[in-house]
Design a protein around this motif. Structure first.
Motif, PDB file in Angstrom:
ATOM      1  N   ARG A  51       0.830  -1.210   0.000  1.00 25.27           N
ATOM      2  CA  ARG A  51       0.000   0.000   0.000  1.00 25.27           C
ATOM      3  C   ARG A  51       0.861   1.256   0.000  1.00 25.27           C
ATOM      4  O   ARG A  51       1.914   1.313   0.624  1.00 25.27           O
ATOM      5  CB  ARG A  51      -0.925   0.021   1.207  1.00 25.27           C
ATOM      6  N   ALA A  52       0.367   2.248  -0.695  1.00 24.88           N
ATOM      7  CA  ALA A  52       1.058   3.539  -0.735  1.00 24.88           C
ATOM      8  C   ALA A  52       0.802   4.287   0.566  1.00 24.88           C
ATOM      9  O   ALA A  52      -0.286   4.193   1.144  1.00 24.88           O
ATOM     10  CB  ALA A  52       0.545   4.352  -1.915  1.00 24.88           C
ATOM     11  N   VAL A  86     -12.987   0.936   8.087  1.00 24.90           N
ATOM     12  CA  VAL A  86     -11.673   1.566   8.008  1.00 24.90           C
ATOM     13  C   VAL A  86     -10.589   0.558   8.371  1.00 24.90           C
ATOM     14  O   VAL A  86     -10.851  -0.448   9.022  1.00 24.90           O
ATOM     15  CB  VAL A  86     -11.558   2.800   8.941  1.00 24.90           C
ATOM     16  N   GLY A  87      -9.378   0.864   7.951  1.00 32.41           N
ATOM     17  CA  GLY A  87      -8.192   0.122   8.352  1.00 32.41           C
ATOM     18  C   GLY A  87      -7.284   1.061   9.113  1.00 32.41           C
ATOM     19  O   GLY A  87      -7.256   2.263   8.839  1.00 32.41           O
ATOM     20  N   VAL A  88      -6.544   0.523  10.061  1.00 33.91           N
ATOM     21  CA  VAL A  88      -5.652   1.346  10.883  1.00 33.91           C
ATOM     22  C   VAL A  88      -4.381   0.562  11.169  1.00 33.91           C
ATOM     23  O   VAL A  88      -4.430  -0.601  11.566  1.00 33.91           O
ATOM     24  CB  VAL A  88      -6.306   1.715  12.235  1.00 33.91           C
ATOM     25  N   LEU A  89      -3.242   1.210  10.969  1.00 34.62           N
ATOM     26  CA  LEU A  89      -1.967   0.662  11.386  1.00 34.62           C
ATOM     27  C   LEU A  89      -1.495   1.510  12.550  1.00 34.62           C
ATOM     28  O   LEU A  89      -1.500   2.741  12.465  1.00 34.62           O
ATOM     29  CB  LEU A  89      -0.941   0.732  10.259  1.00 34.62           C
ATOM     30  N   ALA A 141       8.179   0.281   5.830  1.00 27.66           N
ATOM     31  CA  ALA A 141       8.739  -0.721   6.750  1.00 27.66           C
ATOM     32  C   ALA A 141       7.699  -1.141   7.787  1.00 27.66           C
ATOM     33  O   ALA A 141       7.607  -2.325   8.143  1.00 27.66           O
ATOM     34  CB  ALA A 141       9.993  -0.179   7.436  1.00 27.66           C
ATOM     35  N   LEU A 142       6.901  -0.183   8.274  1.00 36.74           N
ATOM     36  CA  LEU A 142       5.856  -0.512   9.247  1.00 36.74           C
ATOM     37  C   LEU A 142       4.803  -1.426   8.630  1.00 36.74           C
ATOM     38  O   LEU A 142       4.361  -2.387   9.255  1.00 36.74           O
ATOM     39  CB  LEU A 142       5.191   0.748   9.786  1.00 36.74           C
ATOM     40  N   LEU A 143       4.417  -1.130   7.393  1.00 41.88           N
ATOM     41  CA  LEU A 143       3.426  -1.977   6.717  1.00 41.88           C
ATOM     42  C   LEU A 143       3.964  -3.392   6.519  1.00 41.88           C
ATOM     43  O   LEU A 143       3.239  -4.370   6.704  1.00 41.88           O
ATOM     44  CB  LEU A 143       3.027  -1.365   5.376  1.00 41.88           C
ATOM     45  N   ALA A 144       5.237  -3.502   6.161  1.00 38.90           N
ATOM     46  CA  ALA A 144       5.841  -4.818   5.941  1.00 38.90           C
ATOM     47  C   ALA A 144       5.949  -5.608   7.244  1.00 38.90           C
ATOM     48  O   ALA A 144       5.902  -6.841   7.237  1.00 38.90           O
ATOM     49  CB  ALA A 144       7.220  -4.662   5.307  1.00 38.90           C
ATOM     50  N   ASP A 154     -11.604   4.542   2.446  1.00 34.41           N
ATOM     51  CA  ASP A 154     -12.026   4.658   1.044  1.00 34.41           C
ATOM     52  C   ASP A 154     -10.852   4.659   0.067  1.00 34.41           C
ATOM     53  O   ASP A 154     -10.789   5.470  -0.857  1.00 34.41           O
ATOM     54  CB  ASP A 154     -12.873   5.922   0.842  1.00 34.41           C
ATOM     55  N   GLY A 155      -9.886   3.778   0.282  1.00 38.96           N
ATOM     56  CA  GLY A 155      -8.753   3.648  -0.632  1.00 38.96           C
ATOM     57  C   GLY A 155      -7.662   4.689  -0.457  1.00 38.96           C
ATOM     58  O   GLY A 155      -6.701   4.699  -1.225  1.00 38.96           O
ATOM     59  N   LYS A 156      -7.779   5.567   0.515  1.00 35.91           N
ATOM     60  CA  LYS A 156      -6.760   6.599   0.767  1.00 35.91           C
ATOM     61  C   LYS A 156      -6.048   6.317   2.079  1.00 35.91           C
ATOM     62  O   LYS A 156      -6.638   5.805   3.023  1.00 35.91           O
ATOM     63  CB  LYS A 156      -7.391   7.985   0.834  1.00 35.91           C
ATOM     64  N   ALA A 157      -4.761   6.687   2.121  1.00 35.42           N
ATOM     65  CA  ALA A 157      -3.967   6.527   3.343  1.00 35.42           C
ATOM     66  C   ALA A 157      -3.634   7.901   3.905  1.00 35.42           C
ATOM     67  O   ALA A 157      -3.299   8.832   3.157  1.00 35.42           O
ATOM     68  CB  ALA A 157      -2.679   5.772   3.029  1.00 35.42           C
ATOM     69  N   TYR A 158      -3.724   8.035   5.209  1.00 33.24           N
ATOM     70  CA  TYR A 158      -3.422   9.279   5.902  1.00 33.24           C
ATOM     71  C   TYR A 158      -2.368   8.999   6.965  1.00 33.24           C
ATOM     72  O   TYR A 158      -2.529   8.080   7.772  1.00 33.24           O
ATOM     73  CB  TYR A 158      -4.676   9.843   6.561  1.00 33.24           C
TER      74      TYR A 158
END
Length: 158
Positions: A71-72, A123-126, A84-87, A147-151
């Motif tokens: 994900r971007a 929603v998704g949250v890391l 790196a956090l996403l991985a 909705d497909g956007k990352a903040y």
């Protein structure tokens, strides 16, 4: 007792008073070595300062999304190394299906043009939870996916 009540009573006791007192907290009590990913339906939304909050309910059998590491993330969050956090993202070890999610202050949410998230939204949250996942099921959000956007919630848009 929820996390806010615990903080209130702890702060009131430390101050030697029985009056309610809200403690604002930093990142030190959160395990920043183990990013967690949660995704689910918003059960409750508090769009207020000191930061917006959601109560998120995870679906039964929740698994990490296959595309999570690809994900971007916003360029403004480069100092956090979001890729790196996403991985490295993991699922919680604890079995709680409902989590309190701490987002950013409203001024930052507005700067990112994040519309108020209402109950029923997905929603998704890391983010990060307490060290050793002790205490209440609370996640401090680093990234919010809507909705497909990352903040990037610890940064502001350029």
């Amino acid at each position: 007792m929820n996390r806010r009540e615990l903080l209130m009573f702890t702060a009131a006791g430390a101050a030697g008073t029985s009056l309610p007192a809200w403690a604002h907290h930093g990142w030190s009590s959160f395990d920043q070595d183990r990013p967690l990913y949660l995704e689910g339906r918003v059960i409750q939304s508090k769009w207020q300062n000191p930061h917006a909050e959601l109560v998120l309910e995870l679906p039964a059998g929740f698994r990490l999304p296959a595309d999570l590491a690809q994900r971007a993330v916003p360029a403004q969050s480069a100092g956090v190394d979001g890729k790196a956090l996403l991985a490295k993202a993991a699922l919680p070890r604890r079995a709680d299906r409902r989590w309190e999610v701490e987002l950013a202050p409203l001024t930052r949410m507005e700067a990112w043009n994040v519309a108020e998230i209402k109950a029923g939204a997905t929603v998704g949250v890391l983010g990060f939870t307490m060290k050793d996942e002790k205490g209440p099921a609370v996640l401090r959000a680093e990234y919010l996916f809507v909705d497909g956007k990352a903040y990037g919630l610890r940064s502001s848009p350029a």
